[in-house]
Design an enzyme around this catalytic site. Structure first.
Site, PDB file in Angstrom:
ATOM      1  N   GLY A 183      -4.863   6.036  16.116  1.00 41.53           N
ATOM      2  CA  GLY A 183      -5.055   4.621  16.876  1.00 41.53           C
ATOM      3  C   GLY A 183      -6.585   4.395  17.030  1.00 41.53           C
ATOM      4  O   GLY A 183      -6.918   3.352  17.940  1.00 41.53           O
ATOM      5  N   GLY A 242      -8.926   3.722  14.938  1.00 37.24           N
ATOM      6  CA  GLY A 242      -9.398   2.608  14.052  1.00 37.24           C
ATOM      7  C   GLY A 242      -9.618   3.289  12.491  1.00 37.24           C
ATOM      8  O   GLY A 242     -10.618   2.542  11.833  1.00 37.24           O
ATOM      9  N   LYS A 243      -9.255   4.432  12.252  1.00 36.63           N
ATOM     10  CA  LYS A 243      -9.423   4.955  10.934  1.00 36.63           C
ATOM     11  C   LYS A 243      -9.262   4.007   9.891  1.00 36.63           C
ATOM     12  O   LYS A 243     -10.143   3.905   8.819  1.00 36.63           O
ATOM     13  CB  LYS A 243      -8.810   6.290  10.736  1.00 36.63           C
ATOM     14  CG  LYS A 243      -9.060   7.373  11.538  1.00 36.63           C
ATOM     15  CD  LYS A 243      -8.389   8.816  11.032  1.00 36.63           C
ATOM     16  CE  LYS A 243      -6.749   8.522  11.129  1.00 36.63           C
ATOM     17  NZ  LYS A 243      -6.201   8.642  12.281  1.00 36.63           N
ATOM     18  N   THR A 244      -8.078   3.366   9.822  1.00 38.94           N
ATOM     19  CA  THR A 244      -7.391   2.518   8.770  1.00 38.94           C
ATOM     20  C   THR A 244      -8.585   1.246   8.622  1.00 38.94           C
ATOM     21  O   THR A 244      -8.846   0.967   7.439  1.00 38.94           O
ATOM     22  CB  THR A 244      -5.994   2.236   8.915  1.00 38.94           C
ATOM     23  OG1 THR A 244      -5.316   3.395   8.680  1.00 38.94           O
ATOM     24  CG2 THR A 244      -5.718   1.274   7.651  1.00 38.94           C
ATOM     25  N   SER A 245      -8.780   0.592   9.561  1.00 45.71           N
ATOM     26  CA  SER A 245      -9.431  -0.563   9.784  1.00 45.71           C
ATOM     27  C   SER A 245     -10.902   0.200   9.156  1.00 45.71           C
ATOM     28  O   SER A 245     -11.759  -0.685   8.344  1.00 45.71           O
ATOM     29  CB  SER A 245      -9.847  -0.862  11.132  1.00 45.71           C
ATOM     30  OG  SER A 245      -8.563  -1.563  11.792  1.00 45.71           O
ATOM     31  N   ASP A 262      -0.892   8.172   5.331  1.00 44.83           N
ATOM     32  CA  ASP A 262      -0.403   8.397   6.606  1.00 44.83           C
ATOM     33  C   ASP A 262       1.148   7.874   6.457  1.00 44.83           C
ATOM     34  O   ASP A 262       1.299   7.027   5.665  1.00 44.83           O
ATOM     35  CB  ASP A 262      -0.986   7.172   7.324  1.00 44.83           C
ATOM     36  CG  ASP A 262      -0.622   7.301   8.908  1.00 44.83           C
ATOM     37  OD1 ASP A 262       0.468   7.533   9.133  1.00 44.83           O
ATOM     38  OD2 ASP A 262      -1.118   6.607   9.655  1.00 44.83           O
ATOM     39  N   THR A 277      -0.685   1.670  16.058  1.00 43.08           N
ATOM     40  CA  THR A 277      -0.625   2.826  15.574  1.00 43.08           C
ATOM     41  C   THR A 277       0.432   3.625  16.866  1.00 43.08           C
ATOM     42  O   THR A 277       1.147   4.381  16.276  1.00 43.08           O
ATOM     43  CB  THR A 277      -2.029   3.644  15.497  1.00 43.08           C
ATOM     44  OG1 THR A 277      -2.472   2.876  14.448  1.00 43.08           O
ATOM     45  CG2 THR A 277      -1.610   5.004  15.018  1.00 43.08           C
TER      46      THR A 277
END
Length: 590
Positions: free
Chosen positions: A19, A21-24, A46, A502
């Site tokens: 949650g 912001g890794k993916t962003s 993930d 997330t």
């Protein structure tokens, strides 16, 4: 603007708590590099990846082009499927050979988060260890990096034999190792690449929140132990109050500042780093990702206009819990969603209504004292110390296993016992003792074993052998624990989340895990919600509007849900906690 991309190496790995912001950040970085004319592969490992949603492109397990971004390919590795394949390879040859009970134990050993993580690492070793694959791209961006524990575990020579097949030592997370032998050369190359800062940069992502910063500090320490030094810290989602004097905005910014003051460790301060501003809602599509890195994200409300699903407030949820009478109340969820605070608020509310209440937590003693504030005569508080319970458990297991293992096997077991699963098993007895108190009072716990751990302990003979060796027979609290947890009249599990992508998806996986163990959650709590508040800051208005899709998603997962609004006053101390249940009416005669 993007200092973590300055002189970007071949491999960019993003790690951090769920949650943050890794993916962003991974997606925005990949788009940016591709826009510069580079050939880029973006990969997620993930299990609940939303890479498709963020990129606006349907993805599979094979690399495919991303719509609207020339030069960018992406894929979703499926670690759950990889873990399932490991289970089949391990268990199928043993069917008809081992007793059914032993097979159940092995299957459950292969069902935990550790197995999934190692299975994911097995999948992307071919991406970062295969020279032919590396030659196809200028950059490979991975939005989930392996932990130091996984790297240590796989670096031990004994991890590459059939240790697990004959393991009788009580270890719980080593299962997938037996299927890795065929990739050993690739693994060794991958580790060489990870340890070379000219080839690899690990971007540690955190939010300005205590739990996320502590997780970042732990990750940095573990990665450095494994010789990985190409680290960069990004503090994501830093909220600065605008010109509008909005109490909610001021509170949001002040909490971030306090967390940074408390939890930004010397190790983190010493890293090259930068901050990223708070971006409301989610980033969807390549254009929004480009704007994000240019600090020009389009501030427009969500176009979702469906009605807000019905929900309880925390006071009404407490009243429904009270009506069921004494028993156990568990707040469960990932770190950082407010489990301890909500458990303390529920415990205080029940105690204020005249009931005897026992609150148990794994929160550090100083933190829980600060959170609770002044005590109540009928509220008893204790703390399960995970470190101490784990220390005793590890010493016990090692002492028992040492005569039967060679040095390589002992080293492997020692590393396995450093896994997250071990802590859950270690606190099991303390947890069982506390649950047993719920026969004549309300017991509120802010921690509990996951469904995986409960199934493991139910299926495995290892834990029972340890207890029998020490005590001669199983304590009554252990004998009755699983029946009590399976009894919805005695145990009420409250799954705790935030109304964000997330946390909601991780909570949904937790619910599936519990149901697999025969435990039906009582309901959900969505914490720190802006729904029902009245922000003036435009960023918070957008955040509020974009919560709706997650409220709707949770409405499909549970019929009982409570919404706890963001508090201008941080919910600490007696006044702060009681404000969460301030609409609770005092019963007559109390």
């Amino acid at each position: 603007m993007t200092p973590w991309l300055s002189n970007a190496p071949k491999l960019l790995l993003f790690t951090g708590k769920g949650g943050v912001g890794k993916t962003s950040l991974a997606c925005a970085s990949a788009v940016h590099l591709a826009d510069q004319g580079h050939r880029v592969l973006l990969v997620s490992t993930d299990p609940a990846s939303n890479l498709d949603e963020v990129l606006g492109t349907p993805l599979t397990g094979a690399a495919g082009p991303v719509q609207g971004v020339k030069g960018l390919q992406a894929l979703n590795l499926d670690p759950l499927e990889a873990a399932a394949q490991y289970r089949a390879r391990m268990v199928d040859p043993l069917k008809g050979v081992l007793p059914e009970e032993s097979l159940r134990s092995i299957e459950e050993q292969l069902s935990g988060a550790c197995t999934v993580e190692i299975a994911a690492f097995n999948e992307f070793t071919r991406l970062i260890g295969d020279d032919d694959v590396l030659a196809l791209y200028d950059h490979i961006v991975l939005d989930t990096a392996p932990t130091g524990h996984t790297l240590r575990l796989l670096s031990l020579p004994a991890a590459w034999n059939d240790f697990i097949a004959d393991n009788k030592t009580g270890s719980s997370c080593l299962g997938p190792l037996a299927g890795l032998e065929e990739q050993r050369d690739l693994y060794e190359k991958a580790v060489i690449h990870l340890r070379d800062p000219e080839q690899t940069r690990v971007v540690v992502v955190s939010r300005p929140e205590d739990g996320a910063l502590r997780e970042a500090d732990r990750a940095v320490g573990e990665l450095r132990e494994e010789g990985i030094h190409g680290l960069f810290l990004v503090i994501n989602g830093l909220f600065e109050p605008g010109s509008i004097q909005d109490p909610l905005a001021v509170s949001w910014a002040e909490r971030a500042k306090q967390s940074l003051d408390r939890s930004l460790s010397p190790v983190l301060k010493a890293l090259p780093q930068c901050t990223r501003p708070f971006t409301p809602g989610g980033l969807l599509g390549p254009e929004s990702l480009r704007q994000f890195l240019q600090d020009a994200t389009n501030l427009s409300p969500s176009d979702i206009t469906a009605p807000i699903p019905d929900h309880l407030d925390l006071a009404a949820l407490v009243e429904s819990l009270e009506a069921k009478g004494p028993g156990v109340i568990l707040t469960m969820g990932k770190g950082g969603v407010g489990k301890t605070t909500l458990a303390a608020a529920i415990a205080r509310a029940l105690a204020r209504r005249g009931h005897p209440v026992h609150l148990s937590t794994t929160d550090p003693a100083a933190h829980i004292a600060e959170t609770l504030g002044e005590g109540l005569a009928n509220l008893e508080v204790d703390r399960i110390d995970p470190r101490e319970e784990t220390r005793k458990h590890v010493e016990q297991v090692l002492a028992t296993a040492a005569p039967e293992l060679d040095q390589a096997g002992l080293e492997l077991l020692e590393e396995e016992l450093r896994s997250p699963c071990t802590e859950e098993v270690a606190v099991f007895q303390a947890f069982a003792r506390t649950v047993a108190k719920g026969t004549d009072r309300f017991v509120v716990l802010d921690t509990a074993p996951t469904g995986h751990t409960l199934l493991l302990l139910d299926a495995s003979e290892a834990y029972h052998r340890e207890v029998l060796r020490d005590q001669g027979e199983l304590p009554e609290s252990v004998k009755t624990l699983l029946p009590r947890l399976h009894d919805p009249e005695f145990t009420r599990v409250l799954i705790t989340s935030l109304p964000e992508a997330t946390p909601v998806h991780e909570a949904a996986r937790l619910q599936e895990d519990l149901r697999r163990a025969g435990i039906e959650p009582y309901g959900w709590i969505l914490n720190q919600s802006l729904t029902g508040t009245h922000p003036a800051d435009p960023r918070l208005k957008i955040q509020q509007s974009r919560e709706l899709q997650y409220l709707q998603e949770v409405a499909t997962l549970t019929s009982r849900r409570a919404l706890v609004p963001w508090q201008v006053q941080e919910p600490r101390g007696a006044d702060g906690l009681d404000a969460l249940t301030e609409t609770l009416t005092e019963p007559a005669g109390v």
